[in-house]
Design a protein around this motif. Structure first.
Motif, short mmCIF file in Angstrom:
data_model
loop_
_atom_site.label_atom_id
_atom_site.label_comp_id
_atom_site.label_asym_id
_atom_site.label_seq_id
_atom_site.Cartn_x
_atom_site.Cartn_y
_atom_site.Cartn_z
N GLN A 193 23.46 -23.84 12.68
CA GLN A 193 24.07 -22.98 13.68
C GLN A 193 23.05 -22.04 14.31
N THR A 241 40.63 -25.26 25.58
CA THR A 241 40.01 -24.08 25.01
C THR A 241 38.50 -24.25 24.96
N PRO A 242 37.74 -23.32 25.54
CA PRO A 242 36.28 -23.47 25.52
C PRO A 242 35.74 -23.46 24.10
N ALA A 243 34.68 -24.21 23.88
CA ALA A 243 34.08 -24.27 22.54
C ALA A 243 33.45 -22.93 22.19
N LEU A 244 33.55 -22.57 20.93
CA LEU A 244 32.96 -21.32 20.46
C LEU A 244 31.45 -21.47 20.33
N ARG A 245 30.74 -20.42 20.73
CA ARG A 245 29.29 -20.41 20.54
C ARG A 245 28.97 -20.08 19.08
N VAL A 251 35.66 -15.73 14.59
CA VAL A 251 35.10 -16.96 14.03
C VAL A 251 35.26 -16.92 12.51
N ASN A 256 40.73 -27.02 34.23
CA ASN A 256 40.46 -27.28 32.81
C ASN A 256 41.33 -26.34 31.99
N ASN A 305 31.29 -14.47 20.59
CA ASN A 305 32.51 -14.92 21.25
C ASN A 305 33.54 -13.80 21.34
#
Length: 240
Positions: A124, A8-12, A51, A5, A47
């Motif tokens: 959120q 880019t991993p999704a931001l928490r 952000v 993969n 993260n």
């Protein structure tokens, strides 16, 4: 079978990490730019990457998700913290020397909610709390752990949360001059108010305050003329 993969991993989501809804003087957390003790809460970015919160909304009323919009160019480094003063003084945004935000609402010490909404209106993170103790914060521990709220007498705005007890103050640089003047320094937690009292008799103590200060404003330096007394006793009090 090998799966790679490269995305880019999704931001928490950013979370409400700590809050103090009953911040009061003289022993609470002061805002020196306002010379007061407004309530506050802290946002935490879990993260590794920063952000950007521009366009997001903060509210203390879940039915009003767009109550106050975070100003543009508001970024939390990762992992990092952002302090928000709940003081109804949004005109101060952009002027705070610490980069803190100033929300257009206040918190209630009888209990309410704090929530962060994305620009598209999606929730959120939110916390709902009950009656608060004066100058005791609540928060998540470890940082970002949303499973349980913890009371925090050792509050840590802009810093990692802790549930450790308050450490005792420290005394250093004790010296007695030839004229009988006793001097020493008192150290403690930043942003906390301490008072040093003195008495001549522990059996019938008549404690008299001789020094009061905050450690972050400089060392609490005590200088006391003992005047030839046979005994002199001291105590250091944390002002709640």
């Amino acid at each position: 079978i090998t799966v790679t993969n490269l995305g880019t991993p999704a931001l928490r989501p950013v979370v409400i990490n700590e809050w103090m809804a009953d911040n009061a003087g003289p022993g609470g957390f002061p805002n020196f730019t306002q010379d007061g003790f407004p309530d506050w809460f802290e946002l935490y970015n879990p993260n590794a990457a920063p952000v950007n919160l521009a366009g997001h909304f903060l509210t203390d009323t879940l039915s009003e998700p767009a109550k106050w919009q975070i100003p543009g160019n508001t970024t939390i480094p990762g992992p990092g913290f952002l302090l928000v003063w709940a003081d109804r003084q949004p005109h101060l945004n952009g002027t705070d020397p610490n980069g803190d935000l100033h929300a257009d609402f206040q918190l209630s010490n009888t209990g309410e909610a704090i929530a962060l909404f994305a620009p598209d209106g999606s929730l959120q993170h939110a916390v709902t709390f009950g009656p608060q103790l004066e100058n005791v914060s609540q928060g998540l521990f470890p940082d970002g752990n949303t499973n349980q709220y913890h009371p925090m007498p050792r509050w840590t705005p802009r810093l990692p949360n802790t549930v450790e007890p308050l450490p005792p103050p420290t005394i250093a640089n004790l010296a007695l001059d030839a004229d009988g003047t006793l001097s020493f320094d008192v150290g403690g937690l930043p942003h906390r108010l301490y008072r040093v009292d003195a008495a001549d008799d522990l059996a019938f103590p008549d404690w008299q305050p001789i020094a009061t200060n905050r450690v972050d404003l400089g060392a609490i330096v005590v200088s006391d003329a003992t005047g030839g007394r046979q005994h002199r006793y001291y105590r250091v009090l944390l002002i709640p």
